[in-house]
Every structure is written in C-alpha cells, then in structure tokens.
Design a protein around this motif. Structure first.
Motif, PDB file in Angstrom:
ATOM      1  N   LEU A   1      29.891  43.744  27.232  1.00  0.00           N
ATOM      2  CA  LEU A   1      30.491  45.024  26.844  1.00  0.00           C
ATOM      3  C   LEU A   1      31.611  45.405  27.804  1.00  0.00           C
ATOM      4  O   LEU A   1      32.717  45.778  27.380  1.00  0.00           O
ATOM      5  N   GLY A   2      31.344  45.307  29.103  1.00  0.00           N
ATOM      6  CA  GLY A   2      32.369  45.627  30.091  1.00  0.00           C
ATOM      7  C   GLY A   2      33.579  44.717  29.963  1.00  0.00           C
ATOM      8  O   GLY A   2      34.732  45.158  30.095  1.00  0.00           O
ATOM      9  N   HIS A   3      33.344  43.448  29.687  1.00  0.00           N
ATOM     10  CA  HIS A   3      34.430  42.479  29.514  1.00  0.00           C
ATOM     11  C   HIS A   3      35.308  42.846  28.315  1.00  0.00           C
ATOM     12  O   HIS A   3      36.542  42.788  28.387  1.00  0.00           O
ATOM     13  N   LEU A   4      34.692  43.229  27.213  1.00  0.00           N
ATOM     14  CA  LEU A   4      35.456  43.591  26.019  1.00  0.00           C
ATOM     15  C   LEU A   4      36.336  44.812  26.269  1.00  0.00           C
ATOM     16  O   LEU A   4      37.481  44.869  25.803  1.00  0.00           O
ATOM     17  N   VAL A   5      35.805  45.787  27.000  1.00  0.00           N
ATOM     18  CA  VAL A   5      36.566  47.011  27.261  1.00  0.00           C
ATOM     19  C   VAL A   5      37.654  46.780  28.315  1.00  0.00           C
ATOM     20  O   VAL A   5      38.823  47.126  28.116  1.00  0.00           O
ATOM     21  N   LYS A   6      37.269  46.179  29.435  1.00  0.00           N
ATOM     22  CA  LYS A   6      38.198  46.049  30.563  1.00  0.00           C
ATOM     23  C   LYS A   6      39.220  44.936  30.376  1.00  0.00           C
ATOM     24  O   LYS A   6      40.400  45.098  30.720  1.00  0.00           O
TER      25      LYS A   6
ATOM     26  N   LEU B   1      34.684  35.457  30.814  1.00  0.00           N
ATOM     27  CA  LEU B   1      34.495  36.469  31.859  1.00  0.00           C
ATOM     28  C   LEU B   1      34.459  35.818  33.239  1.00  0.00           C
ATOM     29  O   LEU B   1      35.112  36.294  34.185  1.00  0.00           O
ATOM     30  N   MET B   2      33.697  34.736  33.385  1.00  0.00           N
ATOM     31  CA  MET B   2      33.657  34.043  34.680  1.00  0.00           C
ATOM     32  C   MET B   2      35.031  33.498  35.048  1.00  0.00           C
ATOM     33  O   MET B   2      35.451  33.546  36.214  1.00  0.00           O
ATOM     34  N   ALA B   3      35.762  32.981  34.052  1.00  0.00           N
ATOM     35  CA  ALA B   3      37.088  32.423  34.308  1.00  0.00           C
ATOM     36  C   ALA B   3      38.076  33.501  34.751  1.00  0.00           C
ATOM     37  O   ALA B   3      38.832  33.322  35.715  1.00  0.00           O
ATOM     38  N   MET B   4      38.076  34.631  34.060  1.00  0.00           N
ATOM     39  CA  MET B   4      39.045  35.693  34.364  1.00  0.00           C
ATOM     40  C   MET B   4      38.778  36.360  35.709  1.00  0.00           C
ATOM     41  O   MET B   4      39.706  36.784  36.397  1.00  0.00           O
ATOM     42  N   THR B   5      37.505  36.469  36.078  1.00  0.00           N
ATOM     43  CA  THR B   5      37.163  37.145  37.333  1.00  0.00           C
ATOM     44  C   THR B   5      37.069  36.193  38.514  1.00  0.00           C
ATOM     45  O   THR B   5      37.104  36.625  39.664  1.00  0.00           O
ATOM     46  N   GLY B   6      36.911  34.899  38.238  1.00  0.00           N
ATOM     47  CA  GLY B   6      36.712  33.935  39.301  1.00  0.00           C
ATOM     48  C   GLY B   6      35.359  34.064  39.970  1.00  0.00           C
ATOM     49  O   GLY B   6      35.159  33.585  41.087  1.00  0.00           O
ATOM     50  N   LYS B   7      34.400  34.666  39.271  1.00  0.00           N
ATOM     51  CA  LYS B   7      33.074  34.896  39.842  1.00  0.00           C
ATOM     52  C   LYS B   7      32.008  34.117  39.079  1.00  0.00           C
ATOM     53  O   LYS B   7      32.158  33.851  37.888  1.00  0.00           O
ATOM     54  N   THR B   8      30.954  33.761  39.800  1.00  0.00           N
ATOM     55  CA  THR B   8      29.813  33.127  39.148  1.00  0.00           C
ATOM     56  C   THR B   8      29.034  34.187  38.378  1.00  0.00           C
ATOM     57  O   THR B   8      29.216  35.394  38.581  1.00  0.00           O
ATOM     58  N   LEU B   9      28.122  33.737  37.542  1.00  0.00           N
ATOM     59  CA  LEU B   9      27.310  34.686  36.785  1.00  0.00           C
ATOM     60  C   LEU B   9      26.461  35.535  37.719  1.00  0.00           C
ATOM     61  O   LEU B   9      26.320  36.746  37.519  1.00  0.00           O
ATOM     62  N   GLY B  10      25.908  34.910  38.761  1.00  0.00           N
ATOM     63  CA  GLY B  10      25.102  35.667  39.717  1.00  0.00           C
ATOM     64  C   GLY B  10      25.903  36.742  40.423  1.00  0.00           C
ATOM     65  O   GLY B  10      25.410  37.860  40.647  1.00  0.00           O
ATOM     66  N   GLU B  11      27.131  36.434  40.777  1.00  0.00           N
ATOM     67  CA  GLU B  11      27.991  37.427  41.431  1.00  0.00           C
ATOM     68  C   GLU B  11      28.305  38.583  40.486  1.00  0.00           C
ATOM     69  O   GLU B  11      28.351  39.754  40.910  1.00  0.00           O
ATOM     70  N   LEU B  12      28.512  38.280  39.228  1.00  0.00           N
ATOM     71  CA  LEU B  12      28.777  39.338  38.245  1.00  0.00           C
ATOM     72  C   LEU B  12      27.571  40.249  38.070  1.00  0.00           C
ATOM     73  O   LEU B  12      27.712  41.473  37.960  1.00  0.00           O
TER      74      LEU B  12
END
Length: 465
Positions: free
Chosen positions: A267-272, A351-362
């Motif tokens: 949800l946050g990914h779709l909005v932001k 989402l992981m690609a755009m933020t450069g973060k792992t799922l755990g970090e997210l």
C-alpha cells in the motif's frame, strides 16, 4: 441432492475421494452455465485449472458442460494461475465469466471450483446464492464444443508492463520463489528472470512433498522457504499459494513476514512510488498496523466481513486503491477487482529495487514508524452442534471484561469482535465451511495476545466465567 453442495466465501470445494466427483462437477458447471446463458446468451466463458492431479480432466468436463448451454468456452491450454483467468475475463468485453478448477490453499486431497464474473471478480454473495439455487439434483447429459487458448502469455506480459523493469533490472535482486507446488511454478521465475532477477525456485515440480504440504503461504508451511533463503543468501523469499492468488514472504534472515505487513508495504509503495490514491478495503480480521498505515497515507479505509467477496463488493462502488485480507489475498481494482499473488510478488521486488533495501529492512522501517504488534489465529475444531449453539449465542454475548480488559467497542458484524483502549482486539468467527471456530487476536506483546486468544477460546467453548 443439490443441498449437498454449499459454497464458501470463494466457491465450492470438497475432498477428491468424497464429494468432489464428476457428477457434482457437472451439476455445479451446469448451474453456472444456465445462469450465464440466460443473462448473456452466446457470450464467452474462460475455464482454467491448477496443477493438482485430475484438475485438467475436471476442467475439461466442466468446460464442455458450460458449452452445452450455447456459450463460447475457452479452456486454458495448460495449468494457469487463477489471476490469469480473471485478467482474461476482465480484458475481454465479450466474456461473461469463468471458472477455475483448483485446490487453492487447501490440503492436497481437495479440489474445488471458483467462479469469476464479467469484471474478473468473484461476484457478489447473491451470484453465489443464485448458482447454489440453480444446482439440479441430476447431472445433465448436454455437452458442447470447446476451444483451447493460451491465456497465460498475455497475462504475464501485462504484469511486466505494470512495474518499472529498468529499476528492477538494475537492482541485482536475488530471491527464492516458492509456488508451493502450485500454479505459479515456472511462470513467476520466468518473468522475474526476464526482469533481471536471480531466482531459485523450490517446490516447482511434483515430488513426495506435495502430499504433505498445505499450499497456504503461512507458517509452518513456509519453513522450507525460510531455510532456502538462508542457504542461498537471497534478499527475500516470495511465496504463492496453490492457485497463486495469495502471497507470502520471508525476509533475508529467514523470518516469515505476515500478510498484514506485506499489505502495508505494498500500500505504501503504491501511494509513495506510484502516486496512487483512493480508499482501502480491509477484512474484519485485518491488523491494526494496516489501519495505521492507511491513516498515515491519508487513505480512508473501510472494514468488511471476512471473505474477499465482500471486499469485491466494495471495489465495485469505485474509488478503491487496494483491498486485502489477512491471509495474503490482495487486489488492485485498477488491474481487476480480485486478488493477484503474482502481481504482488512483482510489486515487492519493485519496492526492494526502488528503495535499495531488503525485505527485512523494509519491515523494520515499517515497525519503527507504526509500532510492532503481535498477531495470531487459532482454529478450534469443535462438534457441529457446539458451533451452531455458539453461532446462535454470539449476537447476545457482550461481557464487561475479557482477559481482565474492558472492551471499548464490540462488533457483531461477522462473529464477535472486541476492541480495547490500546488498539488490541479479539475476534471469534465460526467458519462457514468447516467445523472450526477461528479465534484471532492482536496486542502489543505476545503474552497479551495469548491471553486474549485463551479468553476467546473459552468463549468459543462456552467456558467464559
């Protein structure tokens, strides 16, 4: 007799060595075909099936029965994820609906029939009731011609077009994919590799493990994926259920990520990141976390009874960005008003690609912003008589205290739900399809959650003091 067949929140299912017989499949398909032919004579109906033994044979039989009503029936030329059938229907103006023979997330010895209506959704409660009423006690002998069609390739192409392929390709992602022996196998790895993702697939071919796995993307059935992620050093493990309309996930440390957190992240990914807006529809058993996230994103949310059918009915009103239930079934009505587990896998990768973060970090970032909670469900298997007594009594139950806590709100929308001052809550809900009472609870700590679960179990057993 027709009263032997009862639909749950998403179609009809039964054991393959019991009620799921050729005769009953004919009766169910005949009822749906008759209704479609009456409302849309000569229209197109899509038919698909999953990877379970016998699913292709039953789907072909159902297709020929539906075609016997003068409808144009297009049968998938291979096993197919349920969302692909929804997509095909939603993108064909001549289509009036479809059906899928699938065991979905149920144990290996089950098969079922899911229906889809002209917009690709599961249809209203009234549609399901109409099909039930139309079931004839005797199977028809009428059959019609069918055509086989590739409905997988156009669907997969559409999925790829919905995400930022360049961002994903440049991220160098490495994931484990677990189709749980189901209809996502082969397809998801193919499109992820097409997007430049390194993929290790497990449970992608039938072996002895298929008999022991319940293809539902929750613990304990995700244990193999958890171990594979650690062994491969992957950034995440991504999981679909048996017909691939639900999603589950494991972070880079092999920790299961529940559906509430995935819903909140997507949800946050779709909005932001996609600039989307609109209402959010959640099931009654959804986490308080998703409600906090929706408020923070300035998305008005609507709570519906358990079952995606009710979320679908809200989507039909328009203005909905996303809908989801606690079991990992999420839908974006702009795509079509139904769940799509494959799309959710791609969005998590994006989402992981755009933020450069792992799922755990997210997930850690999400919990820092909105608070960590502990959520769980217990399924109490009781005698049918006890469940019916409870179902009768629930509307009148309104105790002053539960587990030493005073409820600030009590709802009888779908079972019995208590909310408390600190946003913890407890829900009791008798299943409509099996002799089980589901008890849900969420609280700030595991201990508080378990106290609520114990109290809810006492209520379900009639032992509340």
């Amino acid at each position: 007799m027709s009263d032997m067949i009862r639909f749950g929140t998403d179609g009809w299912r039964a054991r393959r060595n019991a009620e799921f017989t050729e005769e009953n499949v004919i009766r169910v398909a005949d009822a749906a075909g008759a209704l479609w032919a009456q409302s849309d004579p000569g229209a197109i109906v899509y038919v698909g099936y999953d990877t379970r033994e016998g699913a292709d044979r039953f789907a072909r039989l159902a297709a020929r029965v539906v075609a016997g009503h003068g409808l144009v029936v297009r049968l998938s030329d291979r096993y197919v994820p349920t969302p692909a059938v929804s997509w095909a229907i939603a993108n064909d103006s001549r289509a009036c609906g479809g059906l899928i023979v699938t065991g979905s997330h149920h144990p290996e010895d089950y098969l079922g029939v899911k229906f889809r209506v002209s917009d690709g959704g599961a249809g209203s409660s009234e549609f399901a009731a109409e099909v039930e009423r139309a079931i004839d006690p005797d199977p028809t002998d009428a059959r019609g011609p069918i055509e086989e069609k590739d409905i997988v390739t156009p669907y997969l192409d559409a999925l790829v077009a919905m995400v930022d392929a360049d961002a994903i390709a440049q991220a160098g992602l490495h994931v484990v994919y677990d189709p749980m022996y189901g209809a996502g196998r082969g397809y998801v790895p193919a499109i992820l590799r097409r997007l430049g993702v390194q993929v290790d697939e497990i449970h992608g071919v039938d072996d002895e493990g298929v008999r022991d796995m319940r293809p539902e993307p929750i613990e304990p059935w995700v244990d193999d994926c958890e171990q594979a992620v650690i062994a491969c050093g992957a950034r995440a493990g991504l999981i679909n259920d048996g017909d691939a309309d639900r999603v589950g996930a494991v972070d880079e440390r092999g920790r299961f990520v529940n559906g509430h957190k995935l819903f909140s992240l997507i949800l946050g990914h779709l909005v932001k990141n996609h600039g989307k807006s609109g209402r959010v529809v959640m099931g009654l058993a959804s986490s308080v976390l998703t409600r906090r996230v929706a408020r923070a994103l300035d998305c008005r949310y609507v709570i519906k009874p358990v079952g995606f059918r009710y979320i679908y009915e809200e989507m039909r009103k328009g203005g909905v960005l996303m809908g989801g239930e606690e079991t990992g079934g999420f839908g974006i009505p702009e795509h079509f008003p139904e769940r799509d587990g494959l799309l959710m896998v791609l969005l998590l990768c994006e989402l992981m690609a755009m933020t450069g973060k792992t799922l755990g970090e997210l997930v850690e970032e999400l919990e820092r912003a909105f608070g960590a909670t502990s959520y769980a469900r217990r399924d109490l298997r009781l005698q049918n008589e006890s469940i019916e007594v409870l179902r009768t009594m629930l509307p009148g139950i309104n105790p002053k205290y539960i587990a030493g806590r005073k409820p600030v709100r009590v709802s009888h929308m779908d079972g019995l739900r208590f909310e408390f001052e600190d946003e913890s809550w407890l829900l009791l809900r008798p299943s409509g399809t099996e002799p089980v009472v589901r008890v849900y609870a969420e609280a700030a700590t595991v201990e508080q959650r378990d106290e609520l679960l114990d109290a809810g179990s006492d209520v379900a057993r009639g032992e509340l003091s």
